[in-house]
Design a protein around this motif. Structure first.
Motif, PDB file in Angstrom:
ATOM      1  N   ILE A 269      49.477  97.177  74.222  1.00 57.29           N
ATOM      2  CA  ILE A 269      48.483  96.255  74.745  1.00 57.29           C
ATOM      3  C   ILE A 269      49.079  95.377  75.838  1.00 57.29           C
ATOM      4  O   ILE A 269      48.609  95.388  76.980  1.00 57.29           O
ATOM      5  CB  ILE A 269      47.860  95.394  73.620  1.00 57.29           C
ATOM      6  N   LEU A 327      47.458  94.325  67.430  1.00 56.35           N
ATOM      7  CA  LEU A 327      47.343  93.204  68.360  1.00 56.35           C
ATOM      8  C   LEU A 327      47.957  91.933  67.771  1.00 56.35           C
ATOM      9  O   LEU A 327      48.714  91.220  68.447  1.00 56.35           O
ATOM     10  CB  LEU A 327      45.873  92.972  68.700  1.00 56.35           C
ATOM     11  N   THR A 331      51.238  89.888  69.110  1.00 57.31           N
ATOM     12  CA  THR A 331      51.120  88.471  69.441  1.00 57.31           C
ATOM     13  C   THR A 331      52.142  87.639  68.685  1.00 57.31           C
ATOM     14  O   THR A 331      52.822  86.768  69.266  1.00 57.31           O
ATOM     15  CB  THR A 331      49.707  87.973  69.123  1.00 57.31           C
TER      16      THR A 331
END
Length: 394
Positions: A269, A327, A331
């Motif tokens: 991502i 994701l 993060t």
């Protein structure tokens, strides 16, 4: 004959008081809250330990990832050419380094020749923007000069901070060099002697626990290797398609940008977004808005192909991680440990998922309930080597 007298019915249980029922619920909530608090404390302590020993954890983690990539070629040399493990590990490792250095020397002339043109076109573009702004009377010439003078004064007053930043950068470069050297040495040692670790752990932990530990390590190793290999395939497809688009449009540095796309693909991502933005920026500076929009459309299309077709198809059986989990892990990893944490986040979460699935199998076997889901690597496990045995049911 007379029929036997039926036994008297058991009296119905006395109704429980509402306070007693509520008290049981509160006690249950308190017990589980205490357990989760202890788990959270343990997680925080683990994070502190990892951060404290990051200079050791990082080379080990990177060496393990490199070993998953280079292990099969090393074993192939051992079987086909009958090389000793140390020689096979050295040949594979040095050959990989030589290939990387050769690629760098091959693209260096193209980068050096085209980088000057990009800088010139960027300067010309900035001059055009400045002329357009002055022509539209958005900002006067005096205001521009005042802004430049203020920036110069700011740079002059910040000379100490700049010098300190340079020293910090030199220290970071030195630390990175040491990390790379340690990683390469550990990779060689893992390739040469890594196969001895599992039997040693089993002997040390005993038959009852050692079998479970070695099984978890085997599944984790299979999952980690599968993730790296499938991610390499996905990144290669992305780099090929985006590189072809850059060549067709005529964007400079197409080959280096395609290589950056391949490398950035290993950071899910985030890597694709950063490298894609860089490619669009280069297209905008050198070829104009139309070329930038074309490259942007191609990158968005490739990312949709990766997210909806390639990654689910190639990684669904080996990882079984939801996109939201990926994701959030990226993060969290980038927040705690920067770009390195973002790179290592998904492998760590994938291995953690393997451990949780194995624990689910143990709980299901002891409780007599069916397993919720099959292990992610069950269908892709390699054939067992001599000396390996399946773990017995607990």
């Amino acid at each position: 004959m007379t029929s036997p007298t039926p036994a008297p019915a058991a009296p119905p249980p006395a109704p429980r008081q509402r306070a007693e029922v509520a008290g049981d619920g509160i006690a249950w909530l308190a017990r589980w809250s205490g357990r989760w608090i202890l788990i959270a404390i343990a997680a925080v302590l683990l994070g502190l330990v990892v951060g404290r020993f990051w200079s050791i954890v990082l080379p080990v983690a990177l060496a393990l990832i490199l070993t998953t990539v280079l292990e099969k070629p090393a074993r192939l040399l051992e079987r086909r050419l009958h090389l000793p493990p140390a020689l096979a590990a050295a040949v594979v490792l040095l050959g990989s380094l030589g290939a990387l250095v050769g690629i760098g020397f091959a693209i260096a002339p193209a980068v050096g020749g085209q980088l000057g043109d990009i800088v010139d076109k960027a300067s010309a573009g900035l001059q055009d923007v400045q002329d357009w702004v002055q022509a539209k009377d958005f900002v006067s010439r005096d205001q521009i000069d005042a802004g430049i003078e203020a920036m110069q004064d700011k740079l002059g007053s910040s000379s100490g901070a700049i010098a300190s930043g340079v020293l910090t950068g030199v220290g970071a470069a030195t630390s990175a060099t040491v990390t790379v050297v340690i990683t390469l040495i550990l990779t060689f040692l893992f390739l040469k002697d890594g196969r001895r670790f599992g039997p040693w752990v089993e002997r040390l932990a005993g038959d009852r626990v050692g079998g479970h530990l070695t099984e978890v390590m085997r599944r984790s190793w299979t999952t980690l290797g599968g993730y790296i290999r499938t991610q390499a395939i996905v990144s290669a497809v992305d780099a090929l398609l985006i590189g072809i688009a850059l060549l067709v449009v005529g964007v400079p540095l197409a080959i280096p940008l395609a290589i950056l796309t391949f490398v950035g693909g290993f950071v899910p991502i985030v890597g694709a977004f950063v490298v894609g933005a860089l490619a669009v920026l280069v297209a905008l500076v050198t070829n104009g808005p139309t070329a930038a929009l074309i490259i942007l459309a191609v990158i968005v299309g490739v990312q949709q192909l990766e997210g909806n077709v390639l990654s689910p198809w190639l990684q669904s059986r080996s990882m079984q991680l939801h996109a939201a989990v990926v994701l959030l892990s990226v993060t969290l990893g980038s927040t705690l440990f920067g770009i390195t944490g973002a790179f290592l986040a998904v492998p760590v979460v994938a291995v953690t998922a393997v451990v949780l699935r194995y624990l689910d199998e143990i709980v299901s076997a002891r409780s007599g309930t069916p397993v919720a889901s099959a292990p992610a690597d069950e269908e892709d496990e390699p054939d067992e080597e001599p000396g390996e045995r399946p773990v017995s049911s607990p």
